[in-house]
Write an enzyme that holds these catalytic residues in place. Sequence first.
Site, PDB file in Angstrom:
ATOM      1  N   ARG A 169       8.797  -4.584   2.375  1.00  0.00           N
ATOM      2  CA  ARG A 169       9.025  -3.324   1.656  1.00  0.00           C
ATOM      3  C   ARG A 169       9.304  -2.176   2.627  1.00  0.00           C
ATOM      4  NH1 ARG A 169       6.436  -2.241  -3.383  1.00  0.00           N
ATOM      5  NH2 ARG A 169       5.579  -0.280  -2.631  1.00  0.00           N
ATOM      6  N   ARG A 173      13.634   0.886  11.541  1.00  0.00           N
ATOM      7  CA  ARG A 173      14.871   1.591  11.892  1.00  0.00           C
ATOM      8  C   ARG A 173      14.950   1.839  13.395  1.00  0.00           C
ATOM      9  NH1 ARG A 173      13.366   5.637   7.889  1.00  0.00           N
ATOM     10  NH2 ARG A 173      14.127   4.896   5.870  1.00  0.00           N
ATOM     11  N   ARG A 246      -6.016  -6.171  -6.875  1.00  0.00           N
ATOM     12  CA  ARG A 246      -6.782  -5.325  -5.973  1.00  0.00           C
ATOM     13  C   ARG A 246      -7.066  -4.036  -6.722  1.00  0.00           C
ATOM     14  NH1 ARG A 246      -9.598  -7.092  -2.179  1.00  0.00           N
ATOM     15  NH2 ARG A 246      -9.306  -5.321  -0.783  1.00  0.00           N
ATOM     16  N   ARG A 277      -6.447   5.009   3.564  1.00  0.00           N
ATOM     17  CA  ARG A 277      -5.685   6.226   3.872  1.00  0.00           C
ATOM     18  C   ARG A 277      -6.344   7.442   3.254  1.00  0.00           C
ATOM     19  NH1 ARG A 277      -0.308   4.534   0.280  1.00  0.00           N
ATOM     20  NH2 ARG A 277      -1.439   4.178  -1.640  1.00  0.00           N
ATOM     21  N   GLU A 303      -8.997   6.680   0.177  1.00  0.00           N
ATOM     22  CA  GLU A 303      -8.783   5.480  -0.644  1.00  0.00           C
ATOM     23  C   GLU A 303      -9.474   4.280  -0.025  1.00  0.00           C
ATOM     24  OE1 GLU A 303      -4.282   6.531  -2.187  1.00  0.00           O
ATOM     25  OE2 GLU A 303      -4.816   4.444  -1.751  1.00  0.00           O
ATOM     26  N   TYR A 351       4.447  -6.355  -8.869  1.00  0.00           N
ATOM     27  CA  TYR A 351       4.221  -5.228  -7.967  1.00  0.00           C
ATOM     28  C   TYR A 351       5.420  -4.279  -8.081  1.00  0.00           C
ATOM     29  CZ  TYR A 351       2.768  -3.249  -3.362  1.00  0.00           C
ATOM     30  OH  TYR A 351       2.356  -2.447  -2.324  1.00  0.00           O
ATOM     31  N   ASP A 353       7.566  -0.817  -8.512  1.00  0.00           N
ATOM     32  CA  ASP A 353       7.557   0.618  -8.281  1.00  0.00           C
ATOM     33  C   ASP A 353       7.927   1.318  -9.587  1.00  0.00           C
ATOM     34  OD1 ASP A 353       6.796   0.871  -5.626  1.00  0.00           O
ATOM     35  OD2 ASP A 353       8.805   0.403  -4.890  1.00  0.00           O
TER      36      ASP A 353
END
Length: 369
Positions: A169, A173, A246, A277, A303, A351, A353
């Site tokens: 995902r 770069r 989860r 995070r 989290e 999963y 988005d």
Amino acid sequence: MYDYLIVGAGLFGATCADILTKAGKKCLVIDKRNHIGGNVYTEKIEGINVHKYGAHIFHTNSKEVWDYLSDFITFNRFTNSPVANYKGELYSLPFNMYTFNKMWGVVTPDEARAKIEEQKKEITGGPKNLEEQAISLVGRDIYEKLIKGYTEKQWGRDCKDLPAFIIKRLPVRFTFDNNYFNALYQGIPVGGYTKLIENMLGDVEVRLNTDYLQNKKELDGLADKVIYTGPIDAYFGFSLGTLEYRSVRFENELLNSESFQGNAAVNYTDRETPWTRIIEHKWFEFGKDENGDDIPKTYISREYSSEWKKGDEPYYPVNDEKNSKLYLDYKELADKEDKVIFGGRLGEYKYYDMDQVVLKALEVAKALA
Ligand code: FAD
Ligand code: UDP
């Protein structure tokens, strides 16, 4: 009598409700929670739109989805650029020239590629799991410092036991570009996601605090068809077994300070820090309130990821082999339910988005309209 009973006031349910209502169908939307929006729900606290179920950054390559949602809300120009904190060392995400420079001191893309080529030699053959996939993409150093600890906290499983696609995902770069997503369109709804869903639902009748599965018989009697966006295994009374998820727990704090971390998201990528995070919500809207004034306080959420058990909120489907197979068994049962359409992240155990959910809902609803 309604044409459609829509179970779940999240993005899937709201999109279906909008399209079907516009097509002249009578819809009733219910949700067991005390608010609309599903997991994209935001709540205003001290002028800050707080993402109550975790940070949500809208991003898509679909002009259709972007244009569709833009009819209901304006998106701001937020670009997600999380920072990784590994034992106090800060790295840019996603993996790009800033990350490679900090990790190895390399300056040019060729130097970075050479470093990764050298480190990925240890993987022979195609990557068989997340660990091998990660090392093949960015080498062992980055895997050890920025991926291994975070992923094992996030999923509660060893990186060798997780599917490779999870890490694919993330962009890799060889340019100086901290944009976390490869998407043509990206932003946060001005005024919050709850406003977006409110606008999508318009005048559609909504009943909150209403659990479909606890009142199934009575609610089924109200409509010709049902669109169900809750967990597919719960619909069938877990008769074939329990799908794994989860879950996430949030520790929230309102702080009397202008800035806590200077960024919307900081990922803690070492294994020892218990949270994955910290989100500082005000930065999704550049620290300004609806009048454009600086907000003097700040709201943060730590989290913590945990294994889901009955009674918890299911957040992430665990799309490993075992669960994917169980899902297919449930899907077979679902296909036999003539009156019910299963959709969304929980109904399809995917999963997804947000944009994928909207795209799928548009397709489903347009076919029914
Ligand atoms: P949901 O939003 O889960 O809605 C389902 C609704 O059904 C819920 O409101 C639930 O209460 C209700 N329901 C369930 N069972 C019943 C029942 N028996 N009776 C009545 N109601 C019921 N996507 C992105 O694009 N970008 C991001 O940055 C992003 N970040 C994320 C962060 C986190 C922590 C999580 C968990 C997800 C994130 N996502 C993100 C994914 C995004 O949240 C989902 O794609 C989207 O919200 C799914 O919409 P949905 O309508 O399918 O499901
Ligand atoms: N990931 C990581 N380190 C990071 C961020 C992400 O190793 O700092 C991995 C982790 O396995 C995670 C996956 O990349 O599950 C996908 O990350 P993403 O941010 O897309 O996850 P989500 O938004 O779904 O929480």
